[in-house]
Design an enzyme around this catalytic site. Structure first.
Site, mmCIF file in Angstrom:
data_model
loop_
_atom_site.group_PDB
_atom_site.id
_atom_site.type_symbol
_atom_site.label_atom_id
_atom_site.label_comp_id
_atom_site.label_asym_id
_atom_site.label_seq_id
_atom_site.Cartn_x
_atom_site.Cartn_y
_atom_site.Cartn_z
ATOM 1 N N CYS A 1 0.843 -1.188 0.000
ATOM 2 C CA CYS A 1 0.000 0.000 0.000
ATOM 3 C C CYS A 1 0.890 1.254 0.000
ATOM 4 O O CYS A 1 1.965 1.259 0.576
ATOM 5 C CB CYS A 1 -0.935 0.092 1.193
ATOM 6 S SG CYS A 1 -2.133 -1.212 1.280
ATOM 7 N N ARG B 1 6.128 -0.714 -4.093
ATOM 8 C CA ARG B 1 5.689 -1.301 -2.827
ATOM 9 C C ARG B 1 4.691 -2.439 -3.050
ATOM 10 O O ARG B 1 4.459 -3.234 -2.156
ATOM 11 C CB ARG B 1 5.035 -0.218 -1.949
ATOM 12 C CG ARG B 1 6.010 0.841 -1.495
ATOM 13 C CD ARG B 1 5.295 2.000 -0.860
ATOM 14 N NE ARG B 1 4.690 1.663 0.412
ATOM 15 C CZ ARG B 1 5.303 1.726 1.583
ATOM 16 N NH1 ARG B 1 6.565 2.111 1.636
ATOM 17 N NH2 ARG B 1 4.678 1.419 2.696
ATOM 18 N N TRP C 1 -2.887 -2.736 -1.597
ATOM 19 C CA TRP C 1 -2.486 -4.141 -1.685
ATOM 20 C C TRP C 1 -3.485 -4.873 -0.815
ATOM 21 O O TRP C 1 -3.502 -4.724 0.412
ATOM 22 C CB TRP C 1 -1.070 -4.294 -1.148
ATOM 23 C CG TRP C 1 -0.434 -5.621 -1.413
ATOM 24 C CD1 TRP C 1 0.248 -6.004 -2.532
ATOM 25 C CD2 TRP C 1 -0.388 -6.744 -0.517
ATOM 26 N NE1 TRP C 1 0.706 -7.294 -2.392
ATOM 27 C CE2 TRP C 1 0.326 -7.774 -1.164
ATOM 28 C CE3 TRP C 1 -0.888 -6.984 0.763
ATOM 29 C CZ2 TRP C 1 0.560 -9.017 -0.591
ATOM 30 C CZ3 TRP C 1 -0.654 -8.223 1.344
ATOM 31 C CH2 TRP C 1 0.063 -9.219 0.674
ATOM 32 N N ASN D 1 -3.080 2.724 5.242
ATOM 33 C CA ASN D 1 -2.162 1.581 5.137
ATOM 34 C C ASN D 1 -2.164 0.899 6.481
ATOM 35 O O ASN D 1 -2.110 1.576 7.510
ATOM 36 C CB ASN D 1 -0.721 2.034 4.877
ATOM 37 C CG ASN D 1 -0.520 2.574 3.499
ATOM 38 O OD1 ASN D 1 -1.426 2.557 2.679
ATOM 39 N ND2 ASN D 1 0.674 3.075 3.251
ATOM 40 N N GLY D 2 -2.162 -0.434 6.484
ATOM 41 C CA GLY D 2 -2.117 -1.164 7.753
ATOM 42 C C GLY D 2 -3.342 -2.038 7.894
ATOM 43 O O GLY D 2 -4.077 -2.276 6.927
ATOM 44 N N GLU E 1 18.459 -18.141 -1.183
ATOM 45 C CA GLU E 1 18.213 -16.826 -1.769
ATOM 46 C C GLU E 1 18.010 -16.921 -3.283
ATOM 47 O O GLU E 1 17.116 -16.291 -3.845
ATOM 48 C CB GLU E 1 19.374 -15.882 -1.423
ATOM 49 C CG GLU E 1 19.336 -14.511 -2.070
ATOM 50 C CD GLU E 1 18.078 -13.716 -1.757
ATOM 51 O OE1 GLU E 1 17.265 -14.127 -0.916
ATOM 52 O OE2 GLU E 1 17.897 -12.660 -2.397
ATOM 53 N N LYS F 1 14.678 -15.785 -5.271
ATOM 54 C CA LYS F 1 14.775 -14.768 -6.335
ATOM 55 C C LYS F 1 14.065 -15.264 -7.585
ATOM 56 O O LYS F 1 13.298 -14.560 -8.201
ATOM 57 C CB LYS F 1 16.264 -14.540 -6.617
ATOM 58 C CG LYS F 1 16.731 -13.202 -6.999
ATOM 59 C CD LYS F 1 16.802 -12.177 -5.918
ATOM 60 C CE LYS F 1 15.755 -12.162 -4.925
ATOM 61 N NZ LYS F 1 15.714 -11.385 -3.829
ATOM 62 N N GLU G 1 10.100 -15.703 -7.091
ATOM 63 C CA GLU G 1 9.276 -14.500 -6.904
ATOM 64 C C GLU G 1 9.097 -13.703 -8.191
ATOM 65 O O GLU G 1 8.064 -13.078 -8.378
ATOM 66 C CB GLU G 1 9.759 -13.629 -5.739
ATOM 67 C CG GLU G 1 11.058 -12.923 -5.915
ATOM 68 C CD GLU G 1 11.465 -12.122 -4.672
ATOM 69 O OE1 GLU G 1 10.610 -11.624 -3.944
ATOM 70 O OE2 GLU G 1 12.680 -11.979 -4.452
ATOM 71 N N HIS H 1 17.173 -37.891 1.428
ATOM 72 C CA HIS H 1 16.180 -38.141 2.486
ATOM 73 C C HIS H 1 14.767 -37.858 2.002
ATOM 74 O O HIS H 1 13.853 -37.708 2.806
ATOM 75 C CB HIS H 1 16.530 -37.321 3.737
ATOM 76 C CG HIS H 1 17.860 -37.707 4.308
ATOM 77 N ND1 HIS H 1 18.061 -38.875 4.984
ATOM 78 C CD2 HIS H 1 19.070 -37.093 4.228
ATOM 79 C CE1 HIS H 1 19.340 -38.973 5.332
ATOM 80 N NE2 HIS H 1 19.974 -37.903 4.872
ATOM 81 N N LYS I 1 6.877 -4.650 -1.729
ATOM 82 C CA LYS I 1 8.269 -4.393 -1.353
ATOM 83 C C LYS I 1 8.432 -4.337 0.157
ATOM 84 O O LYS I 1 9.408 -4.812 0.715
ATOM 85 C CB LYS I 1 8.721 -3.072 -1.982
ATOM 86 C CG LYS I 1 10.172 -2.703 -1.678
ATOM 87 C CD LYS I 1 11.123 -3.643 -2.381
ATOM 88 C CE LYS I 1 12.584 -3.305 -2.126
ATOM 89 N NZ LYS I 1 13.450 -4.447 -2.502
HETATM 90 O O1 M6R Z 1 12.334 -5.058 4.070
HETATM 91 P P1 M6R Z 1 12.763 -6.386 4.575
HETATM 92 O O2 M6R Z 1 14.179 -6.713 4.279
HETATM 93 O O3 M6R Z 1 12.466 -6.594 6.049
HETATM 94 O O4 M6R Z 1 11.879 -7.428 3.782
HETATM 95 C C1 M6R Z 1 11.922 -8.797 4.054
HETATM 96 C C2 M6R Z 1 11.290 -9.577 2.932
HETATM 97 O O5 M6R Z 1 9.961 -9.199 2.770
HETATM 98 C C3 M6R Z 1 12.035 -9.379 1.606
HETATM 99 O O6 M6R Z 1 13.374 -9.735 1.705
HETATM 100 C C4 M6R Z 1 11.371 -10.221 0.494
HETATM 101 O O7 M6R Z 1 11.578 -11.580 0.744
HETATM 102 C C5 M6R Z 1 11.912 -9.800 -0.872
HETATM 103 N N1 M6R Z 1 10.838 -9.726 -1.812
HETATM 104 C C6 M6R Z 1 12.894 -10.750 -1.437
HETATM 105 O O8 M6R Z 1 13.342 -10.367 -2.693
#
Ligand code: M6R
Length: 608
Positions: free
Chosen positions: A2, A27, A75, A101-102, A481, A485, A488, A504, A603
């Site tokens: 949001c 965001r 969002w 927002n929230g 990671e 990546k 997502e 396993h 974001k």
């Molecule tokens: O702002 P933050 O680092 O606390 O965010 C944590 C996660 O939401 C963030 O790393 C998310 O997994 C990203 N989309 C990864 O690319």
């Protein structure tokens, strides 16, 4: 997650608000809306989908004349993405408009009470209770109505509010959801984040929890939740405005991948002085560092993955017991707190709700909390006992790259600092590691110049349905990671496995042509990972291996090999992640997806 943008001043508000919202698109959102005073009434326009639909509907704001207004990108949390659920929300009289927002946690009880009083709800959102409550409590004084609402709602909110009776003011309030106020000679602004207003002003007030702001074209007044006036000082934002622009790159993600050498340099260089690690800017004395008996790292998503690397590096170099946990698990698992434990919260945005809650919990149990944060002045930065800023600069793409790389660089510095204070490594080893550390940015530059090889490989795997990443130790942390990546931004199912864990269970998924990306950068574990590669290949997998230049024999067992240069083993993750970030980027690009704004993602995850 949001976005709010609002403006009151000398200029037409709608184009400024739409521009602000466009700079908050990163965001994440699924609908957008705007409300503007036109001199007589509050006029509102909303649209599901991308912001450009709203821009076209309003002819870039031209159909909504007026010098005061609020806007929002939503969002969805409560209620599906739709025009009716989009913000702003207005009361039946069209005299109060709210963007939020929230999450209002007690909205169901509040809604029931309001319905009993005869209020009709148009949307499925939690936000609408705020509009009706403001209507209920408003008797001519907006401040009084806002205070009453704030005393009754539970949850998190950043609010922008218009009252038809007060066309020369906009109101804002905040609790646990970020909100800033900007001021310039041309007017006053509200926004969820700095990029929304950076082109108009650098003078910004950070709203704290349970504060209210009343903005006119030339003044901003602040109040606490009891209506008492409070004094706040603006801070000057020193971001380079171009840092928040694409600068010739097709997507922010690619730009941010390319910014990594600079970002890592900025993060490590000021902290290396005279051959030692200088963390004097962090409010933790050497005696305190020495007294910690354990470290607990808490974070979400990629920040959590940086913490997994952090655990390997801290335990390996500084020999300090380290655990790492997901913030959403940690905050509810009743952890055993010990004042001798340093809790490290890692967050790019500094606003992640679960990480912030974990921070508060740890502090309330007497633990010292160090935050590794990218956004200056964010909630986590302000509430932690000590802050280690990663100097990645503004990160716009939803998929983090440069902030992650700076986070792992931060862990290298912490590990080296602790290793030397605890005499866990020899001075010679310390110097070797320090020399390797300062070489990382240059080595990353070299890797980036070979992007075509990765693009070529990625283009052959655009239609793949499943991809497995395997590795051991730090390579496993990196696989977590790399897999996140990829999934997502490409929407390809992918999993990361500790290579030794395959047999396993997961090895049953291997069949002819299954793509396995095997990372083998750790010399001590190399033969073990090679055995795992042989295992999956004999079940028909196609293996792309990522290893160091000295292991060219890898070509005998893997189908395709990518090489990274040598560095010290604890730092390999910084180099190995680069081709895998590029791989995710090119797969997403090749599949024609919106690389920077993947579906369903935000974001900054400011709700649980
Ligand atoms: O702002 P933050 O680092 O606390 O965010 C944590 C996660 O939401 C963030 O790393 C998310 O997994 C990203 N989309 C990864 O690319």
């Amino acid at each position: 997650m949001c976005g709010i943008a609002g403006y009151i001043g000398k200029k037409q508000a709608a184009p400024i608000i739409l521009d602000g919202l466009s700079r908050l698109e990163y965001r994440g959102y699924d609908s957008a809306g705007i409300a503007v005073f036109d001199g007589e009434k509050i006029r509102m326009q909303k649209a599901t989908g991308r912001l450009r639909i709203l821009e076209e509907m309003t002819q870039h704001g031209a159909t909504l004349p007026g010098v005061a207004g609020i806007g929002h990108t939503r969002w969805a949390t409560h209620g599906s993405p739709s025009d009716v659920n989009a913000h702003p929300h207005m009361n039946e009289e069209n005299s109060i408009a709210v963007v939020h927002n929230g999450i209002i946690e007690n909205y169901a009880q509040l809604k029931q009470k309001l319905q009993q009083k005869g209020y009709k709800f148009a949307s499925e959102t939690d936000t609408e209770v705020l509009v009706h409550m403001l209507t209920e409590y408003y008797h001519g004084d907006p401040l009084e109505a806002i205070e009453k609402v704030m005393h009754r709602v539970e949850g998190s909110y950043a609010l922008g509010i218009l009252f038809l009776d007060h066309p020369h003011h906009i109101y804002a309030a905040r609790k646990d959801s970020p909100l800033i106020i900007g001021e310039s000679g041309e007017g006053r602004f509200i926004a969820s984040d700095v990029p929304a207003i950076l082109q108009y002003t650098r003078s910004v007030y950070y709203m704290e929890n349970e504060e209210i702001a009343c903005l006119s074209h030339a003044h901003t007044r602040f109040f606490n939740v009891d209506g008492e006036a409070i004094q706040k000082d603006p801070v000057t934002i020193d971001w380079d405005i171009h840092a928040a622009e694409k600068g010739g790159f097709e997507y922010f993600m690619l730009k941010e991948i390319y910014e990594q050498p600079r970002a890592i340099r900025d993060t490590i260089s000021p902290r290396i002085k005279n051959g030692a690690i200088d963390l004097s800017e962090i409010q933790i004395s050497d005696d305190e560092w020495k007294a910690f008996r354990k470290i607990t790292i808490v974070a979400c998503g990629s920040a959590y993955h940086s913490g997994v690397t952090g655990r390997y590096v801290l335990e390996d170099l500084a020999r300090i017991p380290t655990e790492v946990d997901l913030a959403s698990e940690y905050r509810y698992r009743n952890p055993i707190y010990d004042p001798d434990t340093l809790v490290i919260i890692v967050s790019q945005s500094g606003e992640t709700a679960d990480s912030l809650a974990a921070l508060r919990d740890a502090r309330s149990h007497g633990c010292k909390v160090l935050a590794i944060v990218n956004v200056v002045g964010s909630s986590i930065a302000r509430e932690a006992d000590a802050v280690f800023y990663t100097w990645a600069g503004p990160e716009i793409a939803v998929a983090t790259t440069k902030a992650y790389s700076c986070q792992i660089a931060a862990f290298y510095l912490l590990a080296l600092k602790l290793a030397s204070l605890r005499a866990a490594i020899t001075p010679e080893r310390f110097r070797t590691l320090l020399d390797a550390l300062v070489c990382l940015p240059g080595q990353i530059e070299g890797l980036l110049s070979q992007k075509e090889k990765i693009q070529f490989f990625a283009n052959h795997y655009l239609a793949t349905e499943h991809i497995f990443f395997i590795g051991r130790g730090i390579d496993y942390a990196l696989c977590l990671e790399a897999s996140l990546k990829l999934k997502e931004i490409s929407y390809i199912h992918s999993e990361a496995y500790a290579a030794g864990e395959l047999k396993h269970g997961t090895i049953s998924l291997m069949e002819n042509g299954t793509l396995v990306i095997a990372v083998a950068t750790q010399d001590s574990l190399y033969p073990k990972t090679v055995s795992n590669i042989v295992e999956v290949k004999s079940r028909g997998a196609f293996v792309m291996a990522l290893t160091t230049l000295q292991h060219q024999e890898m070509e005998k067992c893997a189908d395709y090999v990518l090489y990274i240069p040598e560095t010290e083993a604890p730092f390999m993750g910084s180099l190995a992640i680069i081709p895998l970030q590029l791989f995710a980027y090119y797969v997403s690009l090749g599949r024609g997806l919106d690389v920077d704004k993947p579906r369903n993602l935000a974001k900054s995850v400011t709700v649980e």
